[in-house]
Enzyme design. Sequence first.
Site, PDB file in Angstrom:
ATOM      1  N   GLY A  43       0.781  -1.239   0.000  1.00  0.00           N
ATOM      2  CA  GLY A  43       0.000   0.000   0.000  1.00  0.00           C
ATOM      3  C   GLY A  43       0.809   1.283   0.000  1.00  0.00           C
ATOM      4  CD  GLU A  61       1.155   0.677   6.778  1.00  0.00           C
ATOM      5  OE1 GLU A  61       0.938   0.942   5.579  1.00  0.00           O
ATOM      6  OE2 GLU A  61       0.745  -0.365   7.291  1.00  0.00           O
ATOM      7  CG  PHE A  65     -12.647   0.626   1.633  1.00  0.00           C
ATOM      8  CD1 PHE A  65     -11.783  -0.089   2.450  1.00  0.00           C
ATOM      9  CD2 PHE A  65     -12.531   0.483   0.257  1.00  0.00           C
ATOM     10  CE1 PHE A  65     -10.824  -0.933   1.913  1.00  0.00           C
ATOM     11  CE2 PHE A  65     -11.573  -0.356  -0.295  1.00  0.00           C
ATOM     12  CZ  PHE A  65     -10.723  -1.072   0.540  1.00  0.00           C
TER      13      PHE A  65
END
Length: 183
Positions: free
Chosen positions: A41, A96, A151
Amino acid sequence: MKELVLSEEDISAIVQRLGKRLTEDLADEKVPPVFVCVMKGALPFFGDLIKQVKRDIVCDFIQLTSYNGGLSSSGTVRIEKDIQTDLDDRTVVIVEDIVDTGLSMQFLLEHINSRFHPKRLLICALFNKEKARKVPVKVDYTGVVLNDTKFLIGYGLDYKELFRNLPYVCVPTEEEIAAVDGD
Ligand code: IMP
Ligand code: MG
């Protein structure tokens, strides 16, 4: 797309801001800090961010799976590819895409601390879904704080491995999700 969350211009501004802060904060480090990309990601974010860090750094990669491939976090984390660099006595910046429940990051911190004794461990995340935490995780460098837990897809973020290559971040429509599911 149902809603644009970050345009390419937004992303560029965030990456420049974070890169500048990291450059300043890491200026006094004698040994090059290690930037660890959490794949898959964080890959686009990592690629853009390191170009804005104006000093010597070392790059490494770890690949975790945590998400069930779907819309909700599974809580079980597995390492698919591990860090190669010796992190002992190094300043480490974990990069991240999203810190959501915090379970993946907690697992990663425990994993790194069980293998190495870093000088310090810093976390840089493009998105911080603070309200979704199941375990406490402090993010040192945040791109955007998300107050809702919609999301997201794009710029590294996937739904069932798709959409990572979008140059922006958005909320998908129900139709886009259904098309991937084959409904
Ligand atoms: P956590 O363990 O719940 O904190 O989840 C962290 C991981 O789940 C992130 O590194 C992402 O890969 C994934 N994730 C969390 N939220 C989203 C999202 O909105 N879209 C896509 N992936 C997500
Ligand atoms: Mg991730």
